[in-house]
Design an enzyme around this catalytic site. Structure first.
Site, short mmCIF file in Angstrom:
data_model
loop_
_atom_site.label_atom_id
_atom_site.label_comp_id
_atom_site.label_asym_id
_atom_site.label_seq_id
_atom_site.Cartn_x
_atom_site.Cartn_y
_atom_site.Cartn_z
N ASP A 242 0.84 -1.20 0.00
CA ASP A 242 0.00 0.00 0.00
C ASP A 242 0.87 1.25 0.00
O ASP A 242 1.71 1.44 0.89
CB ASP A 242 -0.92 -0.01 1.22
N ILE A 243 0.66 2.11 -0.98
CA ILE A 243 1.49 3.31 -1.13
C ILE A 243 1.30 4.26 0.05
O ILE A 243 2.26 4.90 0.50
CB ILE A 243 1.16 4.02 -2.46
#
Length: 290
Positions: A242-243
């Protein structure tokens, strides 16, 4: 109409929970009134109202609904959605001894709020894949407003049975990509046919759920992790890809670049067995100006 007063153990910061819910334009949230209207999907659609009347340290809520015969079911679902059976005090104490102490103090009592149905959670996960948040929300709104229904001002997602009958061309008309339309219809067909039973799946282990869902076209590990976290409320999920989490760790620890997966493993060891809460509070730390 019926009402039920509920007292739970603090801390529980309902305003911060509402603030996150308000990020989704489909949710009916009134932050000044400390109220949210919740769509209840089973056994029949109805709307429950949850209003906070207590404090962060002494949380008290009033749940209200229309149908006395479904009161017990509504209360049970509200407890699950808002995770009122989870003691946040012990979780906070755990993180006060870790490198995440500062953000847990800032956002003390923020709960993991579940999506309002397992199916809507999976729909959102698929729609949001590889899209920026604004367009993902716009696309989800179009889908729900076109094929779902409204009750007491609250929008309900369409059933998997209804989505299963849609054509790719119809979804393309809403600006779905070809593949995303195929993924959504394909998943809905599996659920509508009973090949995937979400309520039964919810009783299985994280690994079993992963092994089942990744076989579905268009569902990868990121989607399953989000489903486990926001659909089922599993406590120890840490989506390293997840960025947002990567950016939060970079900011918090003042790194020159986004952390590698190995670095994230090193950081996260002390956060177990509550990695889901670490994920939530890391997201929270970059969603606000705090």
């Amino acid at each position: 109409m019926w009402e039920q007063r509920v007292e739970i153990k603090g801390p529980y910061h309902f305003e911060l929970a509402l603030d996150r819910l308000a990020n989704d334009p489909l949710n009916h949230v009134d932050i000044p009134e400390r109220t949210v209207k919740v769509p209840i999907y089973e056994p029949e659609p109805e709307v429950a109202i949850v209003k906070a009347v207590g404090t962060v340290e002494e949380p008290v809520f009033i749940i209200s609904g229309r149908h006395a015969e479904t009161k017990a079911n509504v209360i049970k679902q509200i407890y699950h959605i808002f995770q009122w059976n989870i003691g946040l005090h012990a979780i906070s104490d755990h993180f006060y001894q870790t490198s995440l102490k500062s953000i847990f103090e800032t956002h003390r009592g923020t709960p993991i709020v579940q999506d309002f149905s397992l199916y809507s959670c999976l729909v959102k996960c698929i729609v949001h894949q590889q899209l920026n948040m604004k367009f993902a929300q716009t696309l989800t709104e179009r889908f729900v407003h076109t094929f779902g229904f409204e009750m007491d001002g609250v929008w309900f997602y369409p059933s998997p049975e209804k989505t299963a009958e849609l054509t790719v061309e119809v979804l393309r008309g809403l600006q779905f990509s070809q593949r995303k339309a195929e993924y959504l219809i394909g998943l809905s067909q599996l659920i509508a046919s009973g090949e995937i039973r979400l309520t039964e799946l919810a009783e299985k282990t994280d690994e079993d759920i992963l092994n089942t869902l990744v076989k579905v076209r268009g569902v990868g590990p990121w989607t399953v992790q989000n489903f486990l976290l926001f659909g089922l409320g599993r406590a120890n999920l840490f989506p390293k890809a997840d960025i947002g989490i990567q950016n939060a760790i970079k900011k918090l620890f003042q790194l020159d670049a986004k952390p590698t997966h190995d670095e994230m493993d090193d950081f996260s060891r002390e956060w177990e067995p509550y990695l889901s809460y670490a994920s939530l509070y890391l997201w929270r730390s970059i969603e606000t100006k705090d």
